[in-house]
Design an enzyme around this catalytic site. Structure first.
Site, PDB file in Angstrom:
ATOM      1  N   GLU A  37       0.797  -1.239   0.000  1.00  0.00           N
ATOM      2  CA  GLU A  37       0.000   0.000   0.000  1.00  0.00           C
ATOM      3  C   GLU A  37       0.829   1.289   0.000  1.00  0.00           C
ATOM      4  O   GLU A  37       0.604   2.176   0.824  1.00  0.00           O
ATOM      5  CB  GLU A  37      -0.959   0.000   1.204  1.00  0.00           C
ATOM      6  CG  GLU A  37      -1.896  -1.195   1.218  1.00  0.00           C
ATOM      7  CD  GLU A  37      -2.894  -1.185   2.380  1.00  0.00           C
ATOM      8  OE1 GLU A  37      -2.791  -0.322   3.257  1.00  0.00           O
ATOM      9  OE2 GLU A  37      -3.787  -2.065   2.378  1.00  0.00           O
TER      10      GLU A  37
ATOM     11  N   ASN B  16       2.119  -5.276  -3.089  1.00  0.00           N
ATOM     12  CA  ASN B  16       0.713  -5.586  -2.816  1.00  0.00           C
ATOM     13  C   ASN B  16      -0.079  -4.301  -2.567  1.00  0.00           C
ATOM     14  O   ASN B  16       0.406  -3.400  -1.873  1.00  0.00           O
ATOM     15  CB  ASN B  16       0.667  -6.475  -1.552  1.00  0.00           C
ATOM     16  CG  ASN B  16      -0.678  -7.095  -1.271  1.00  0.00           C
ATOM     17  OD1 ASN B  16      -1.268  -7.739  -2.128  1.00  0.00           O
ATOM     18  ND2 ASN B  16      -1.176  -6.916  -0.044  1.00  0.00           N
TER      19      ASN B  16
ATOM     20  N   HIS C  71     -10.538  -6.360  -2.240  1.00  0.00           N
ATOM     21  CA  HIS C  71     -11.610  -6.174  -1.261  1.00  0.00           C
ATOM     22  C   HIS C  71     -12.769  -5.501  -1.981  1.00  0.00           C
ATOM     23  O   HIS C  71     -12.680  -4.332  -2.360  1.00  0.00           O
ATOM     24  CB  HIS C  71     -11.136  -5.284  -0.104  1.00  0.00           C
ATOM     25  CG  HIS C  71     -10.034  -5.897   0.702  1.00  0.00           C
ATOM     26  ND1 HIS C  71     -10.220  -7.030   1.472  1.00  0.00           N
ATOM     27  CD2 HIS C  71      -8.735  -5.545   0.874  1.00  0.00           C
ATOM     28  CE1 HIS C  71      -9.076  -7.339   2.080  1.00  0.00           C
ATOM     29  NE2 HIS C  71      -8.171  -6.458   1.727  1.00  0.00           N
TER      30      HIS C  71
ATOM     31  N   GLU D 230      -6.121 -10.862  -0.981  1.00  0.00           N
ATOM     32  CA  GLU D 230      -6.941 -10.603   0.218  1.00  0.00           C
ATOM     33  C   GLU D 230      -8.425 -10.571  -0.139  1.00  0.00           C
ATOM     34  O   GLU D 230      -9.195  -9.750   0.379  1.00  0.00           O
ATOM     35  CB  GLU D 230      -6.543  -9.272   0.868  1.00  0.00           C
ATOM     36  CG  GLU D 230      -5.066  -9.190   1.218  1.00  0.00           C
ATOM     37  CD  GLU D 230      -4.672  -7.908   1.939  1.00  0.00           C
ATOM     38  OE1 GLU D 230      -5.553  -7.169   2.421  1.00  0.00           O
ATOM     39  OE2 GLU D 230      -3.458  -7.632   2.003  1.00  0.00           O
TER      40      GLU D 230
ATOM     41  N   ASP E 185     -12.198 -10.546  -0.527  1.00  0.00           N
ATOM     42  CA  ASP E 185     -13.478 -10.690   0.161  1.00  0.00           C
ATOM     43  C   ASP E 185     -14.483  -9.796  -0.541  1.00  0.00           C
ATOM     44  O   ASP E 185     -14.114  -8.851  -1.234  1.00  0.00           O
ATOM     45  CB  ASP E 185     -13.396 -10.455   1.684  1.00  0.00           C
ATOM     46  CG  ASP E 185     -12.751  -9.147   2.117  1.00  0.00           C
ATOM     47  OD1 ASP E 185     -12.615  -8.227   1.286  1.00  0.00           O
ATOM     48  OD2 ASP E 185     -12.403  -9.043   3.316  1.00  0.00           O
TER      49      ASP E 185
HETATM   50  C1  XIL Z   1      -6.344  -6.261   8.440  1.00  0.00           C
HETATM   51  C2  XIL Z   1      -6.671  -7.439   9.361  1.00  0.00           C
HETATM   52  O1  XIL Z   1      -7.569  -8.283   8.692  1.00  0.00           O
HETATM   53  C3  XIL Z   1      -7.275  -6.919  10.652  1.00  0.00           C
HETATM   54  O2  XIL Z   1      -7.412  -8.002  11.577  1.00  0.00           O
HETATM   55  C4  XIL Z   1      -6.405  -5.828  11.254  1.00  0.00           C
HETATM   56  O3  XIL Z   1      -7.043  -5.295  12.395  1.00  0.00           O
HETATM   57  C5  XIL Z   1      -6.121  -4.737  10.251  1.00  0.00           C
HETATM   58  O4  XIL Z   1      -5.537  -5.316   9.091  1.00  0.00           O
HETATM   59  N1  XIL Z   1      -4.971  -4.578   3.810  1.00  0.00           N
HETATM   60  C6  XIL Z   1      -3.965  -5.419   4.273  1.00  0.00           C
HETATM   61  C7  XIL Z   1      -4.230  -6.305   5.446  1.00  0.00           C
HETATM   62  O5  XIL Z   1      -2.902  -5.515   3.646  1.00  0.00           O
HETATM   63  O6  XIL Z   1      -3.077  -6.502   6.236  1.00  0.00           O
HETATM   64  C8  XIL Z   1      -5.350  -5.763   6.302  1.00  0.00           C
HETATM   65  O7  XIL Z   1      -5.632  -6.751   7.320  1.00  0.00           O
HETATM   66  C9  XIL Z   1      -6.562  -5.444   5.473  1.00  0.00           C
HETATM   67  C10 XIL Z   1      -6.251  -4.409   4.439  1.00  0.00           C
END
Ligand code: XIL
Length: 302
Positions: free
Chosen positions: A127, A170, A206, A235, A237
């Protein structure tokens, strides 16, 4: 095949989940993980605030738990993440430039060497770009003090620490073609042209109803692959439920399978019970570990 992992393997991919060490003792959680998935990403356990909360003191207990659980069952492990502005202990932001540089390089080196040979891909930098139309870098201690070169430096240090691990950049909101993904694309193209080590790009993916899987998702993955890097869905969802959610999941799986360098998919959790998303129902298994329509859609698409 009758599980996500086995179905993905038949297509030459892995199918993973983000895992939290503190849930591994819950039998339904562990049995769902063990039967359905063949890759894990520690959800928080490898982040800087977990592995080096105090400068120079490294703590790997909970990350080791996740890695050992995976390795003893033949699952792959994604490393997440080494250099990120978030979940960063406050001592890092307090360092001057020279100290910050050596702290960043030492953090990468110590964490990667601890897991050497056990991680198939590392999110080296997470990020680093802003949302919106600017394509600019995000403010962070690394960006603000070390400048644009911090990403290159992090990747060069990572390559030296574990030469066998795939090194990924990422990010989120880079899933379609837009100003932010263009900025990442330009970074990767520059790295490839100058021989800076980078092997893969992670697309967090996401999604929600306002921001579903973009229509140019596959084309965007393909343009990165065409630069000579692997791409991974890291990641995934999808907030929502029912058919709409299931359709988004199938679109992601179909796009990955259509891109030969898309090497695997990770969903950001095993069960809705423990999802980080506010809506609470973005995953493939509900809060009772029952398979949702989205699960069936993924298995069918694989
Ligand atoms: C999130 C986790 O799922 C949570 O448990 C934590 O509180 C915050 O981080 N982008 C990312 C992940 O790269 O590491 C994040 O994970 C979600 C967004």
């Amino acid at each position: 095949a009758s599980t996500l992992g086995a179905a993905a393997t038949e297509k030459g991919r892995y199918f993973g989940a983000a895992v939290a060490a503190n849930h591994l003792g819950e039998s339904a959680y562990a049995s769902t993980l063990n039967s359905e998935f063949n890759s894990v990403t520690p959800e928080n356990e490898m982040k800087w605030d977990a592995t080096e909360r105090t400068r120079g003191t490294f703590t790997f207990g909970s990350a080791d738990q996740v890695v050992n659980h995976a390795q003893s069952r033949g699952m792959k492990v994604r490393g997440h993440t080494l250099v990120w502005h978030s979940q960063l202990p406050s001592w890092v932001a307090g360092l001057g430039t020279a100290d910050l540089r050596s702290a960043m390089n030492n953090h990468i080196t110590q964490v990667m060497q601890h897991y050497k040979g056990k991680i198939h891909s590392w999110d080296v930098v997470n990020e680093a770009f802003q949302d919106g139309s600017s394509g600019a870098r995000r403010s962070s201690p690394f960006q603000d003090k070390l400048g644009n070169g911090f990403i290159e430096e992090a990747f060069r240090t990572a390559r030296a620490a574990d030469p066998a691990a795939k090194l990924c950049y990422n990010d989120y909101n880079t899933d379609g073609v837009n100003a932010k993904s263009n900025a990442v694309y330009n970074l990767v193209r520059d790295f490839k042209s100058r021989g800076v080590p980078i092997d893969c790009v992670g697309f967090q993916s996401h999604f929600n109803s306002a921001s579903p899987v973009p229509s140019d998702y596959q084309a965007n993955l393909q343009r990165f692959a065409d630069l000579g890097v692997d791409v991974q869905i890291t990641e995934l969802d999808v907030e929502g439920s029912g058919t709409a959610q299931a359709n988004n999941y199938s679109n992601v799986v179909r796009a990955c399978l259509a891109v030969s360098r898309c090497t695997g998919i990770t969903v950001w959790g095993v069960t809705d019970k423990y999802s980080w998303r506010a809506s609470g129902t973005p995953l493939l298994f509900d809060g009772n570990y029952a398979k949702k329509p989205a699960y069936g859609a993924v298995l069918t698409a694989l």
